[in-house]
Scaffold this motif. Structure first.
Motif, mmCIF file in Angstrom:
data_model
loop_
_atom_site.group_PDB
_atom_site.id
_atom_site.type_symbol
_atom_site.label_atom_id
_atom_site.label_comp_id
_atom_site.label_asym_id
_atom_site.label_seq_id
_atom_site.Cartn_x
_atom_site.Cartn_y
_atom_site.Cartn_z
ATOM 1 N N SER A 1 -7.291 -0.394 6.195
ATOM 2 C CA SER A 1 -6.600 -0.039 4.881
ATOM 3 C C SER A 1 -7.319 -1.428 4.003
ATOM 4 O O SER A 1 -7.284 -2.545 4.506
ATOM 5 N N ARG B 1 -5.157 -0.867 -6.331
ATOM 6 C CA ARG B 1 -4.739 0.262 -5.568
ATOM 7 C C ARG B 1 -4.943 -0.100 -3.833
ATOM 8 O O ARG B 1 -6.009 -0.892 -3.783
ATOM 9 N N PRO C 1 -5.867 3.656 2.269
ATOM 10 C CA PRO C 1 -5.522 3.369 3.575
ATOM 11 C C PRO C 1 -6.616 3.697 4.553
ATOM 12 O O PRO C 1 -7.427 4.462 4.457
ATOM 13 N N GLU D 1 2.895 3.608 8.844
ATOM 14 C CA GLU D 1 3.148 3.537 7.423
ATOM 15 C C GLU D 1 2.843 1.883 7.135
ATOM 16 O O GLU D 1 2.323 1.722 5.937
ATOM 17 N N ARG E 1 -1.101 1.752 6.546
ATOM 18 C CA ARG E 1 -1.456 2.342 5.333
ATOM 19 C C ARG E 1 -0.886 1.348 4.005
ATOM 20 O O ARG E 1 -1.721 1.619 3.168
ATOM 21 N N GLU E 2 -0.037 0.633 4.480
ATOM 22 C CA GLU E 2 0.415 -0.104 3.248
ATOM 23 C C GLU E 2 -0.252 -1.545 3.213
ATOM 24 O O GLU E 2 0.299 -2.622 2.614
ATOM 25 N N ARG F 1 0.635 -3.839 5.489
ATOM 26 C CA ARG F 1 1.740 -4.873 5.955
ATOM 27 C C ARG F 1 1.773 -4.726 7.542
ATOM 28 O O ARG F 1 0.878 -4.128 8.199
#
Length: 250
Positions: free
Chosen positions: A53, A94, A97, A183, A186-187, A189
């Motif tokens: 990502s 932006r 991901p 998740e 993709r972020e 984190r």
């Protein structure tokens, strides 16, 4: 003999010499190898998928392009100021991901001619891989993946590129992750106990890896460019993660 024809011929020789110098590369990879690499990567191998990502940020002073980087802008080390400190390319606009489909449109090496044409306030002396995101409008600025300048062999260039791009769809790998981990990846984190591969997909490859044993447990400390971000894995699972000395794990 008239002087004008002599002057014209002299200027022609100087122009040819200048153009020849402009084709000299700042890398040691032979021109034939560079051309073959560009033709292959922007032709039969053009369709790729992001392994990591990645952040989309400004490309420093070049407003016609965007930088694609796995690292936070604070950790990007492509340009230095007069004090030798890395310059921030700009805020994250932006995140693309892992698994995003992209296309390589060009591999551009820093010949003297190319460096002259690039914006002064940009990483002009590094190879650039031009990418377009699948489905992006034709007017969208190209995404630039900046490669290290010391890749003198095509196989070294490919090995470095494969840290960030995959010729195969990585969807099966992503789908195998637990939903919370997917998740987070993709972020960009991290979450506790995520596997090492997921840490890499979220934060990118570390600059330094230190390995040790804690009893029977295998420890790895990953240090990212600039040393601001660090993670510790125990037996391949994320145990600790910090940014600027503060924990980032929920």
């Amino acid at each position: 003999m008239p002087l004008a024809p002599l002057r014209i011929r002299s200027l022609s020789v100087l122009l040819a010499a200048a153009l020849g110098a402009g084709c000299a590369s700042q890398t040691r990879m032979p021109p034939e190898a560079r051309n073959a690499l560009n033709q292959s990567l922007s032709g039969p191998e053009a369709e790729q998928y992001l392994r990591i990502s990645s952040n989309v940020t400004p490309l420093f002073g070049d407003g016609s392009k965007k930088l694609l980087t796995p690292y936070a802008p604070e950790d990007v080390q492509l340009l230095d100021d007069t004090d030798g400190k890395p310059i921030n390319p700009g805020a994250v606009e932006r995140v693309l991901p892992a698994g995003t489909k992209v296309r390589i449109t060009r591999v551009e090496f820093p010949t003297s001619w190319v460096i002259t044409e690039r914006v002064l306030y940009s990483p002009r002396n590094w190879p650039w891989v031009y990418l377009t995101e699948a489905g992006a409008p034709p007017s969208a600025p190209p995404l630039i993946l900046v490669m290290p300048p010391n890749l003198d062999r095509p196989e070294d260039f490919r090995a470095e590129l494969e840290k960030y791009l995959s010729a195969r769809d990585v969807k099966p790998t992503l789908d195998a992750l637990p939903p919370a981990v997917l998740e987070a990846v993709r972020e960009k984190r991290l979450v506790a106990n995520m596997p090492a591969d997921a840490v890499r997909m979220a934060w990118g490859p570390p600059e330094t890896v230190r390995r040790s044993l804690e009893g029977a447990a295998r420890q790895e400390e990953w240090i990212y460019p600039g040393g601001r971000r660090k993670v510790v894995l125990t037996d391949g699972r994320l145990a600790r993660a910090e940014e600027a000395g503060a924990s980032v794990l929920p």
